[in-house]
Design a protein around this motif. Structure first.
Motif, PDB file in Angstrom:
ATOM      1  N   HIS A   1      39.528  33.075  26.142  1.00 55.06           N
ATOM      2  CA  HIS A   1      38.149  33.566  26.113  1.00 55.06           C
ATOM      3  C   HIS A   1      37.397  33.152  27.379  1.00 55.06           C
ATOM      4  O   HIS A   1      36.686  33.968  27.977  1.00 55.06           O
TER       5      HIS A   1
ATOM      6  N   ASN B   1      38.656  32.440  30.261  1.00 54.83           N
ATOM      7  CA  ASN B   1      39.225  33.149  31.396  1.00 54.83           C
ATOM      8  C   ASN B   1      38.698  34.583  31.474  1.00 54.83           C
ATOM      9  O   ASN B   1      38.457  35.093  32.562  1.00 54.83           O
ATOM     10  N   GLU B   2      38.535  35.226  30.323  1.00 60.47           N
ATOM     11  CA  GLU B   2      38.064  36.613  30.299  1.00 60.47           C
ATOM     12  C   GLU B   2      36.573  36.722  30.612  1.00 60.47           C
ATOM     13  O   GLU B   2      36.135  37.730  31.142  1.00 60.47           O
ATOM     14  N   THR B   3      35.792  35.695  30.287  1.00 56.78           N
ATOM     15  CA  THR B   3      34.343  35.806  30.438  1.00 56.78           C
ATOM     16  C   THR B   3      33.793  35.059  31.649  1.00 56.78           C
ATOM     17  O   THR B   3      32.645  35.298  32.018  1.00 56.78           O
TER      18      THR B   3
ATOM     19  N   ALA C   1      37.178  36.399  35.799  1.00 51.30           N
ATOM     20  CA  ALA C   1      37.197  37.559  34.911  1.00 51.30           C
ATOM     21  C   ALA C   1      37.991  38.696  35.549  1.00 51.30           C
ATOM     22  O   ALA C   1      37.913  38.923  36.759  1.00 51.30           O
ATOM     23  N   PRO C   2      38.778  39.407  34.750  1.00 48.69           N
ATOM     24  CA  PRO C   2      39.513  40.554  35.298  1.00 48.69           C
ATOM     25  C   PRO C   2      38.562  41.668  35.698  1.00 48.69           C
ATOM     26  O   PRO C   2      37.409  41.717  35.255  1.00 48.69           O
TER      27      PRO C   2
ATOM     28  N   HIS D   1      40.391  46.221  33.190  1.00 49.69           N
ATOM     29  CA  HIS D   1      41.617  45.435  33.158  1.00 49.69           C
ATOM     30  C   HIS D   1      41.551  44.277  32.172  1.00 49.69           C
ATOM     31  O   HIS D   1      42.403  43.394  32.223  1.00 49.69           O
ATOM     32  N   THR D   2      40.563  44.294  31.302  1.00 50.48           N
ATOM     33  CA  THR D   2      40.527  43.257  30.274  1.00 50.48           C
ATOM     34  C   THR D   2      41.588  43.569  29.234  1.00 50.48           C
ATOM     35  O   THR D   2      42.063  44.703  29.124  1.00 50.48           O
ATOM     36  N   LEU D   3      41.975  42.588  28.478  1.00 50.45           N
ATOM     37  CA  LEU D   3      43.031  42.770  27.482  1.00 50.45           C
ATOM     38  C   LEU D   3      42.633  43.820  26.460  1.00 50.45           C
ATOM     39  O   LEU D   3      43.441  44.670  26.079  1.00 50.45           O
ATOM     40  N   ARG D   4      41.401  43.802  26.031  1.00 49.54           N
ATOM     41  CA  ARG D   4      40.926  44.772  25.036  1.00 49.54           C
ATOM     42  C   ARG D   4      41.039  46.205  25.569  1.00 49.54           C
ATOM     43  O   ARG D   4      41.506  47.108  24.882  1.00 49.54           O
ATOM     44  N   GLU D   5      40.643  46.422  26.819  1.00 44.41           N
ATOM     45  CA  GLU D   5      40.717  47.766  27.393  1.00 44.41           C
ATOM     46  C   GLU D   5      42.156  48.193  27.643  1.00 44.41           C
ATOM     47  O   GLU D   5      42.512  49.363  27.460  1.00 44.41           O
TER      48      GLU D   5
END
Length: 86
Positions: free
Chosen positions: A25, A27-29, A34-35, A39-43
């Motif tokens: 979390h 790392n993503e935010t 942030a990617p 390119h986020t995992l959800r997308e």
């Protein structure tokens, strides 16, 4: 060899999972790590899901066409054999 635990036998895996999810979390935010947008995992998961859904639908249409062809062949064959018997 005796097994050693940090907290307990059941809490150690829970702590590991929680730590991993928290790190993911952050790392993503985090603005620095942030990617890129898209390119986020959800997308990426949504993109792959839609891609596989389109492939499944195309395969089902192909299978439906094949099924109709086979039933037509069998229907014509059955009709011809019934006509011959009459």
């Amino acid at each position: 060899m005796a097994k050693t635990y940090l907290l307990s036998r059941t809490l150690d895996p829970i702590l590991g999972i929680f730590t991993g999810l928290l790190a993911f979390h952050l790392n993503e935010t985090n603005p620095r790590s942030a990617p890129l947008p898209g390119h986020t995992l959800r997308e990426l998961i949504a993109w792959k899901w839609n891609d596989s859904k389109q492939l499944r639908q195309a395969r089902e249409k192909e299978d439906d066409g094949e099924w109709e062809r086979v039933t037509r062949e069998l229907g014509v064959g059955a009709g011809a054999s019934q006509g011959e018997k009459k």
